[in-house]
Design an enzyme around this catalytic site. Structure first.
Site, PDB file in Angstrom:
ATOM      1  N   SER A   1       2.831  12.114   1.787  1.00 47.26           N
ATOM      2  CA  SER A   1       1.986  11.913   0.632  1.00 47.26           C
ATOM      3  C   SER A   1       2.636  12.553  -0.596  1.00 47.26           C
ATOM      4  CB  SER A   1       0.613  12.493   0.929  1.00 47.26           C
ATOM      5  OG  SER A   1      -0.339  11.825   0.207  1.00 47.26           O
TER       6      SER A   1
ATOM      7  N   ASP B   1      -2.519   2.049   4.983  1.00 47.13           N
ATOM      8  CA  ASP B   1      -2.634   3.220   4.118  1.00 47.13           C
ATOM      9  C   ASP B   1      -2.706   2.751   2.663  1.00 47.13           C
ATOM     10  OD1 ASP B   1      -2.365   5.501   2.646  1.00 47.13           O
ATOM     11  OD2 ASP B   1      -0.303   5.921   3.268  1.00 47.13           O
TER      12      ASP B   1
ATOM     13  N   HIS C   1      -2.388   6.736   6.684  1.00 50.19           N
ATOM     14  CA  HIS C   1      -1.641   7.680   5.878  1.00 50.19           C
ATOM     15  C   HIS C   1      -0.873   8.688   6.728  1.00 50.19           C
ATOM     16  CE1 HIS C   1      -0.950   9.120   1.893  1.00 50.19           C
ATOM     17  NE2 HIS C   1      -1.468  10.305   2.117  1.00 50.19           N
TER      18      HIS C   1
END
Ligand SMILES: *[C@@H]1O[C@H](CO)[C@@H](O)[C@H](O)[C@H]1NC(C)=O
Ligand SMILES: *[C@@H]1O[C@H](CO)[C@@H](O)[C@H](O)[C@H]1NC(C)=O
Ligand SMILES: *[C@@H]1O[C@H](CO)[C@@H](O)[C@H](O)[C@H]1NC(C)=O
Ligand SMILES: *[C@@H]1O[C@H](CO)[C@@H](O)[C@H](O)[C@H]1NC(C)=O
Ligand SMILES: *[C@@H]1O[C@H](CO)[C@@H](O)[C@H](O)[C@H]1NC(C)=O
Ligand SMILES: *[C@@H]1O[C@H](CO)[C@@H](O)[C@H](O)[C@H]1NC(C)=O
Length: 500
Positions: free
Chosen positions: A178, A442, A467
């Site tokens: 991320s 995601d 994710h």
């Protein structure tokens, strides 16, 4: 992704930034690591990792400013073999979570470390967790909170550690998921002499203020489970949006969604606040669908897209509106173990996020991440696209928060995102040895690298995962393509570590 650990319950109107980044972890986390908690450095009688601190400059870009502070990091030598590489896991928009250093849990980077004989560091991001560059989080102090300062911290950390441990010639690999995934890629681009390779999982590399694609991916992710599912969610939300316009429905809405306090709406922003909070129940579920995150001690890992769509398709629960309410109640009580759904007013939310204390209600990362969103990235998950299920929290509502919290204007916010793309190059990456894993469901993949740029900049597409799925511990029920992705990353690391 997963370094954030919160102890306090936050009033949040919409925190589906990444946590992925930093997500709705208002209830999900326990035990923020305290000093003595970690300094024991024992897990089940095995020495596992140590906690240490490094001195850093407050402002790496101003030679005249000599102010210093201490940054926290964890290190484990458990897998290190002489001559092996050094792995650096980059902390993100929350306190670092020591579970990522636990040899018992088997997070994926540690399994690579074991096979490759790597020394492993986990470095906390400035201003999050216990890494406090300033005495508090007042806005003028947050000028030192930026990805560029964080990357400079990382470069200094790498240099000092290598000197201290005699590892100057070792090959350092940056890891992150991320926002830290983007940092991992950028660290390789900006400091190629220090960082040999990078694994940039689910990395949003493109800054964008109006991130309307996020909810479009949510739609497609629900449709992949059952084509009617996003339509039913949309019908439900449209009904809710209609009902919430009339005060005589507040009593019923309060009951239907099991809200903690009777719904109060005194402004448009109060309405946007509750609508976004309720939509977040679905957004959060999609973003982390089936991610094997229980080891991070988050709750609701078993509440998945399948759960949403099963409830939305169950006629015995009434019309779509009532089914959506049933899903929110189920998620709140059964999965998050909360007695009721927190429904702050916009002013309550503001009061919390404006608190500048390191022990304040939003100091776990929400205030800091909002500042980075307002100055560097945007990433606001707006309802501005027609091809998505929700309504009522458009761009204007979201960017006005920057004004209300930090006195940052739309123009400043927009310029900040533009500058970020200029500085890092957005999708136009000129580098080598960076791998970009992405998951098809995601919502963050919309800002990621979606196809291989070159042999040396491969994308790894993992159909059906959410994710940062490739970073979490492997388990029996993993999809074959997820198993393959982990293996491909390992092979790339093996290959790259042989290169000079
Ligand atoms: C509230 O819900 C009850 C029971 O479902 C219903 O009879 C009533 O009409 C609703 N009130 C309003 C104002 O719609
Ligand atoms: C999730 O489901 C699995 C399998 O049904 C179960 O073993 C596990 O305890 C559940 N986890 C949580 C946190 O509820
Ligand atoms: C900020 O939060 C702290 C800790 O919860 C609290 O003691 C303090 O009163 C708050 N400050 C303001 C201005 O609300
Ligand atoms: C945000 O983006 C969407 C999709 O690109 C677009 O339709 C919408 O007009 C944009 N919103 C604003 C306020 O610019
Ligand atoms: C907000 O920003 C504007 C423009 O930069 C400035 O003129 C004003 O004084 C600021 N207001 C506050 C309360 O800081
Ligand atoms: C992820 O990357 C692959 C390239 O390997 C690409 O084919 C795919 O479209 C990407 N997936 C998503 C959802 O962006």
């Amino acid at each position: 992704m997963g370094f954030q650990v919160l102890i306090t319950v936050i009033f949040a109107c919409l925190f589906v930034t990444c946590d992925g980044l930093y997500k709705d972890n208002k209830y999900g986390y326990i035990d923020r690591p305290t000093s003595d908690d970690v300094q024991g450095d024992q897990v089940k009688d095995k020495p596992v990792f140590q906690q240490q601190w490094i001195t850093q400059k407050l402002d790496h870009f101003n030679g005249a400013d000599s102010r210093m502070w201490k940054q926290k990091f964890l290190v484990t030598e458990t897998y290190y073999r002489t001559g092996g590489p050094v792995f650096l896991m980059i902390g993100g928009e929350g306190p670092i979570n020591k579970q990522w250093m636990s040899t018992d849990d088997g997070s994926t980077w540690l399994t690579y470390a074991k096979m490759l004989g790597a020394l492993c560091f986990l470095l906390e991001h400035r201003f999050y967790g216990d890494s406090h560059p300033t005495i508090d989080l007042r806005t003028e102090n947050l000028q030192f909170l930026s990805s560029q300062q964080a990357l400079a911290d990382l470069a200094h950390f790498r240099t000092v550690m290598a000197e201290q441990a005699g590892l100057t010639n070792s090959k350092w690999v940056a890891f992150g998921g991320s926002y830290p995934g983007a940092l991992a890629a950028w660290s390789r681009m900006k400091y190629p002499n220090l960082i040999h390779a990078a694994v940039a999982s689910s990395a949003p590399l493109h800054a964008i203020v109006n991130f309307s694609e996020y909810l479009e991916v949510v739609w497609r992710a629900l449709a992949a489970e059952n084509p009617d599912c996003p339509l039913l969610v949309k019908m439900a939300f449209d009904t809710l949006h209609e009902l919430i316009k009339h005060p005589n429905n507040y009593e019923n809405i309060t009951k239907d969604f099991n809200l903690c306090s009777r719904l109060q709406i005194r402004s448009e922003k109060d309405r946007a606040c509750i609508l976004s909070s309720l939509a977040d129940s679905v957004m959060d579920t999609v973003q982390y669908n089936n991610d094997n995150r229980a080891f991070e001690r988050v709750l609701a890992t078993n509440c998945t897209i399948k759960t949403v769509c099963e409830v939305m398709s169950d006629p015995s629960l009434g019309n779509p509106y009532h089914r959506f309410a049933a899903f929110v109640r189920l998620r709140t009580t059964t999965y998050l173990l909360q007695p009721c759904f927190k429904d702050p007013t916009y002013n309550e939310y503001l009061e919390d996020i404006r608190n500048t204390s390191y022990s304040g209600p939003s100091s776990g990362g929400e205030r800091q991440w909002m500042y980075q969103s307002c100055t560097e990235f945007g990433y606001f998950q707006t309802t501005d696209s027609p091809n998505q299920p929700f309504s009522g929290f458009g761009l204007q509502y979201q960017v006005e928060q920057c004004q209300d919290i930090f006195n940052i204007s739309y123009q400043t916010l927009y310029d900040g995102a533009k500058q970020t793309n200029e500085n890092y190059g957005s999708y136009n990456i000129r580098a080598t040895r960076i791998v970009f894993p992405n998951g098809s469901i995601d919502p963050w993949h919309a800002l990621g690298i979606t196809s291989s740029i070159s042999d040396d900049l491969p994308a790894i597409f993992i159909k059906g995962t959410a994710h940062c799925a490739n970073m979490y511990p492997a388990r029996a029920e993993d999809l074959p393509q997820l198993i393959l992705a982990r293996e491909q990353i390992f092979q790339l690391l093996q290959k790259w570590l042989k290169e000079n």
